[in-house]
Design a protein around this motif. Structure first.
Motif, mmCIF file in Angstrom:
data_model
loop_
_atom_site.group_PDB
_atom_site.id
_atom_site.type_symbol
_atom_site.label_atom_id
_atom_site.label_comp_id
_atom_site.label_asym_id
_atom_site.label_seq_id
_atom_site.Cartn_x
_atom_site.Cartn_y
_atom_site.Cartn_z
ATOM 1 N N UNK A 55 33.353 51.221 32.162
ATOM 2 C CA UNK A 55 34.562 50.843 31.423
ATOM 3 C C UNK A 55 34.719 51.684 30.149
ATOM 4 N N UNK A 56 33.622 51.917 29.466
ATOM 5 C CA UNK A 56 33.667 52.762 28.260
ATOM 6 C C UNK A 56 34.058 54.195 28.603
ATOM 7 N N UNK A 70 40.528 56.640 37.225
ATOM 8 C CA UNK A 70 40.013 56.031 38.448
ATOM 9 C C UNK A 70 38.568 56.482 38.613
ATOM 10 N N UNK A 71 37.850 55.787 39.469
ATOM 11 C CA UNK A 71 36.452 56.156 39.690
ATOM 12 C C UNK A 71 36.339 57.559 40.270
ATOM 13 N N UNK A 72 37.225 57.903 41.190
ATOM 14 C CA UNK A 72 37.179 59.224 41.820
ATOM 15 C C UNK A 72 37.441 60.340 40.801
ATOM 16 N N UNK A 84 26.385 55.398 39.486
ATOM 17 C CA UNK A 84 27.165 54.472 38.671
ATOM 18 C C UNK A 84 28.361 53.940 39.457
ATOM 19 N N UNK A 85 28.985 54.790 40.252
ATOM 20 C CA UNK A 85 30.098 54.340 41.087
ATOM 21 C C UNK A 85 29.618 53.298 42.086
ATOM 22 N N UNK A 86 28.476 53.556 42.719
ATOM 23 C CA UNK A 86 27.927 52.610 43.691
ATOM 24 C C UNK A 86 27.568 51.282 43.030
ATOM 25 N N UNK A 87 26.953 51.335 41.850
ATOM 26 C CA UNK A 87 26.588 50.109 41.146
ATOM 27 C C UNK A 87 27.835 49.340 40.711
ATOM 28 N N UNK A 88 28.875 50.057 40.302
ATOM 29 C CA UNK A 88 30.137 49.422 39.906
ATOM 30 C C UNK A 88 30.760 48.703 41.098
ATOM 31 N N UNK A 102 39.137 49.198 36.771
ATOM 32 C CA UNK A 102 39.307 50.578 37.185
ATOM 33 C C UNK A 102 39.437 50.627 38.701
ATOM 34 N N UNK A 103 40.439 51.337 39.170
ATOM 35 C CA UNK A 103 40.627 51.479 40.615
ATOM 36 C C UNK A 103 39.671 52.525 41.165
ATOM 37 N N UNK A 104 39.515 52.513 42.470
ATOM 38 C CA UNK A 104 38.654 53.514 43.113
ATOM 39 C C UNK A 104 39.336 54.854 43.057
#
Length: 104
Positions: A55-56, A70-72, A84-88, A102-104
């Motif tokens: 988020x930060x 977005x995460x991507x 971090x993406x997987x943990x999120x 946050x969207x993917x």
């Protein structure tokens, strides 16, 4: 000859050793399941911390760029890692009642 007879070795009997091994195995059986439960709790706490980090990073991305984070995009830009993406994603898969920021 008398010196040889006096020098006898004191040792544990087989029964004493079996009792000690029994006690140790019972203690192991009691503590191993508790350790695995603690491992899950630690992983959940770590995933919650990673959500705050992501988020930060999304806020920092929004300050530097004009488009939405977005995460991507953050992964491609190098702001976050794949772990971090997987943990999120794991965190929000387990906590379906919470809203993703946050969207993917």
């Amino acid at each position: 000859m008398k010196k040889i007879r006096k020098k006898s070795v004191q040792a544990f009997t087989l029964i004493e050793m079996l009792v000690v091994l029994l006690i140790i195995s019972i203690l192991i059986l009691l503590f191993v399941p508790n350790l695995s439960k603690q491992k899950d709790a630690v992983k959940a706490t770590g995933n919650a911390a990673i959500v705050k980090v992501v988020d930060s990073q999304a806020e920092l991305y929004a300050l530097d760029h004009t488009d939405a984070a977005t995460l991507a995009k953050m992964l491609a830009n190098g702001n976050i890692t794949q772990k971090q993406v997987d943990a999120y994603n794991d965190y929000y898969a387990k906590h379906t009642d919470e809203k993703r920021d946050i969207a993917n």
